[in-house]
Structure formats: C-alpha cells, structure tokens
Design an enzyme around this catalytic site. Sequence first.
Site, PDB file in Angstrom:
ATOM      1  N   LYS A  95       0.824  -1.226   0.000  1.00 25.34           N
ATOM      2  CA  LYS A  95       0.000   0.000   0.000  1.00 25.34           C
ATOM      3  C   LYS A  95       0.850   1.264   0.000  1.00 25.34           C
ATOM      4  O   LYS A  95       0.748   2.114   0.887  1.00 25.34           O
ATOM      5  CB  LYS A  95      -0.965   0.028   1.191  1.00 25.34           C
ATOM      6  CG  LYS A  95      -2.001  -1.079   1.153  1.00 25.34           C
ATOM      7  CD  LYS A  95      -3.051  -0.909   2.236  1.00 25.34           C
ATOM      8  CE  LYS A  95      -4.090  -2.002   2.219  1.00 25.34           C
ATOM      9  NZ  LYS A  95      -3.592  -3.327   2.625  1.00 25.34           N
ATOM     10  N   THR A 102       9.847   8.903  -3.760  1.00 20.45           N
ATOM     11  CA  THR A 102       9.928   8.148  -2.500  1.00 20.45           C
ATOM     12  C   THR A 102       9.455   6.712  -2.681  1.00 20.45           C
ATOM     13  O   THR A 102      10.096   5.773  -2.199  1.00 20.45           O
ATOM     14  CB  THR A 102       9.112   8.860  -1.396  1.00 20.45           C
ATOM     15  OG1 THR A 102       9.638  10.174  -1.223  1.00 20.45           O
ATOM     16  CG2 THR A 102       9.170   8.104  -0.076  1.00 20.45           C
ATOM     17  N   TYR A 216     -16.781  -8.517   6.442  1.00 27.40           N
ATOM     18  CA  TYR A 216     -16.682  -9.692   5.574  1.00 27.40           C
ATOM     19  C   TYR A 216     -17.927  -9.898   4.733  1.00 27.40           C
ATOM     20  O   TYR A 216     -19.044  -9.738   5.202  1.00 27.40           O
ATOM     21  CB  TYR A 216     -16.421 -10.948   6.414  1.00 27.40           C
ATOM     22  CG  TYR A 216     -15.061 -10.956   7.062  1.00 27.40           C
ATOM     23  CD1 TYR A 216     -13.910 -11.053   6.288  1.00 27.40           C
ATOM     24  CD2 TYR A 216     -14.927 -10.831   8.441  1.00 27.40           C
ATOM     25  CE1 TYR A 216     -12.650 -11.042   6.876  1.00 27.40           C
ATOM     26  CE2 TYR A 216     -13.672 -10.820   9.042  1.00 27.40           C
ATOM     27  CZ  TYR A 216     -12.545 -10.929   8.248  1.00 27.40           C
ATOM     28  OH  TYR A 216     -11.305 -10.913   8.840  1.00 27.40           O
TER      29      TYR A 216
HETATM   30  P1  BMP Z   1      -8.539 -10.964   6.789  1.00 24.68           P
HETATM   31  O1  BMP Z   1      -9.183 -11.869   5.723  1.00 24.68           O
HETATM   32  O2  BMP Z   1      -7.823 -11.733   7.846  1.00 24.68           O
HETATM   33  O3  BMP Z   1      -9.472  -9.931   7.327  1.00 24.68           O
HETATM   34  O4  BMP Z   1      -7.343 -10.204   6.052  1.00 24.68           O
HETATM   35  C1  BMP Z   1      -7.582  -9.295   5.015  1.00 24.68           C
HETATM   36  C2  BMP Z   1      -6.267  -8.839   4.424  1.00 24.68           C
HETATM   37  O5  BMP Z   1      -6.524  -7.975   3.315  1.00 24.68           O
HETATM   38  C3  BMP Z   1      -5.374  -8.052   5.363  1.00 24.68           C
HETATM   39  O6  BMP Z   1      -4.034  -8.401   5.055  1.00 24.68           O
HETATM   40  C4  BMP Z   1      -5.611  -6.597   4.990  1.00 24.68           C
HETATM   41  O7  BMP Z   1      -4.442  -5.824   5.164  1.00 24.68           O
HETATM   42  C5  BMP Z   1      -5.971  -6.682   3.528  1.00 24.68           C
HETATM   43  N1  BMP Z   1      -6.962  -5.679   3.041  1.00 24.68           N
HETATM   44  C6  BMP Z   1      -8.250  -5.595   3.552  1.00 24.68           C
HETATM   45  O8  BMP Z   1      -8.610  -6.338   4.455  1.00 24.68           O
HETATM   46  N2  BMP Z   1      -9.121  -4.675   3.022  1.00 24.68           N
HETATM   47  C7  BMP Z   1      -8.783  -3.829   2.009  1.00 24.68           C
HETATM   48  O9  BMP Z   1      -9.612  -3.061   1.548  1.00 24.68           O
HETATM   49  C8  BMP Z   1      -7.473  -3.900   1.496  1.00 24.68           C
HETATM   50  C9  BMP Z   1      -6.575  -4.836   2.002  1.00 24.68           C
HETATM   51  O10 BMP Z   1      -5.368  -4.927   1.492  1.00 24.68           O
END
Ligand code: BMP
Length: 263
Positions: A95, A102, A216
């Site tokens: 990200k 940079t 989710y």
């Molecule tokens: P998890 O399924 O355990 O919630 O992990 C989601 C992963 O996706 C994490 O590594 C988080 O940094 C990344 N992520 C996210 O959850 N939502 C976004 O919108 C963008 C992401 O990169």
Amino acid sequence: SAITPKSYESRIETHPSPLARRLLKIMTDKKTNLCVSLDVHTKHELLRLADALGPYVCVFKTHVDIIDDFTYESVIVPLVELSRLHNFLIFEDRKFADIGSTVKAQYTSGIFKIVQWAHITNAHALPGPGIIDGLFAGTSNISEERGLLLLAEMSSSGSLATGDYTDKTVDLARRNKVFTSGFIAQNRLGTGDEDFIIMTPGVGLDDKGDGLGQQYRTVDDAVSGGSDIIIVGRGIFAKGRDPVAESKRYREAGWKAYTARVK
Ligand code: BMP
C-alpha cells in the site's frame, strides 16, 4: 455492476498486462481464484503455510513488515523457491502512498527490496499519477513480469475510497495498463471493453467482522459482483481453524461461484 467478465482462460491472450496474463494462466491451470493472505508474525508460520497451502492458491499475499524474525535470506529466498515449486505468485500488500521518487526508493531499497521478489504490489491513488510512474520506474532493472494494483475501494467500514475517488482511481490505472494490472476493489470496475484484474479482500464465510472495522462478505457475493480473485486471511488461518481444510473450502467456493458467473 452489469459488466460480466469473460473466462479467465479467454482473457490470457488479450490482457494488456504481462503479469495479468501470467496470473490468469496460473488460475486456469490450477483451477483456483483463491489468494491467501499470510498475515502471520514468524517466518516459520509463513513458510509452513506457503508450503502447505501452495497447491490451492494462485497468489499469496504478504505483509513482510509484520514478521518479527524477518531476514531477506531466511524469508524471501525460500518463499520464492516455494512460489516456483507450487506455481503461485507473491503479492506484497505494501500500500504505497507517497510521491513518485519516495515510492520508487521504498519499492527497490531497504531491507525488503520488494521489487526483487513480489510479482504484485499495490498502491493508493491518493498522490496522483506520479505514484504509478515512480513504481514503474522501479521495475526498470527487473526481467520478470511485475504488476501493480491500485486500491480503488476498501473493505473497511467507513472507507473514504468511494464514488468520485474510485472513478478517478480507475482513470489513473488507464494511463499505464501494461503495469497497472487491476484493482483492490469490492466491485467490478472499468468499462466492458477493459480488462482489469479485481482482487477482493474482506471475504469470510464464518465471520461478519473483526471488531476493528473489517467487514466480511461471502465468496458468492464477491465473485458474482465481479471479483476475479478472493483474498482470505483469518478465515483460513485463525486459531482453531485447519488451514488446509479451509483453503480447500474457499477454493471450491470461489471456483464454483466463478463457474456460475461465466456460464
Ligand atoms: P482478513 O481476511 O484476515 O481480514 O485479512 C484481510 C487482508 O486484506 C489483510 O491483510 C488486509 O491488510 C488486507 N486488506 C483488507 O482487508 N481490506 C482492504 O480493503 C485492502 C486490504 O489490502
């Protein structure tokens, strides 16, 4: 969105991004649209999961800056070997979010040297076109394919990346479709003639959230909405879960939802 993307296989020939073509081929050959997010804190856990789950995934996503015992030799070298053995790509979820000069340095230097090994990385569109130019300049000495995903939407509650910001992010990606392979997004983006890889985090079959803003959606919801690749982390490796059994379950659900979409 009404835009229904074609089959992964039919997109291999036509995609403007070499990295995307390689990825679509892996997905077709291995019959998987699952990306596992390896958000663990030790190299032992990371490499153990990469080896055990490698057969079920097209991509492993990493956050290398959360590994307590990180060294390039002991993490990156074996991870790259596993990526060849199991035929998956590595996506460092860095990200980037700074000016071109940079981010070029952050991509190529320091202890992580991300461009050397991560087939895919991602960036926020916030700084404007210079961030893509800077990262692309960082790939100049790399012979293998490299791809960038712009964060056009986020899964987290109250995300500011919506509406006009999302539309302008898609416009930025159009400036360099060879390097900008697609988006981190929750919905299909781009017009019907365009082909961007859509990778979607915030996918989980057993949880609604994590108490820190994560939200989710189900696999069916994400894929029928146009997602090409589902990203799953804790749904697979959280304490008490069997990562191999869960990977098989998410892979099957992802492939079934995809098959239903392209029918
Ligand atoms: P998890 O399924 O355990 O919630 O992990 C989601 C992963 O996706 C994490 O590594 C988080 O940094 C990344 N992520 C996210 O959850 N939502 C976004 O919108 C963008 C992401 O990169």
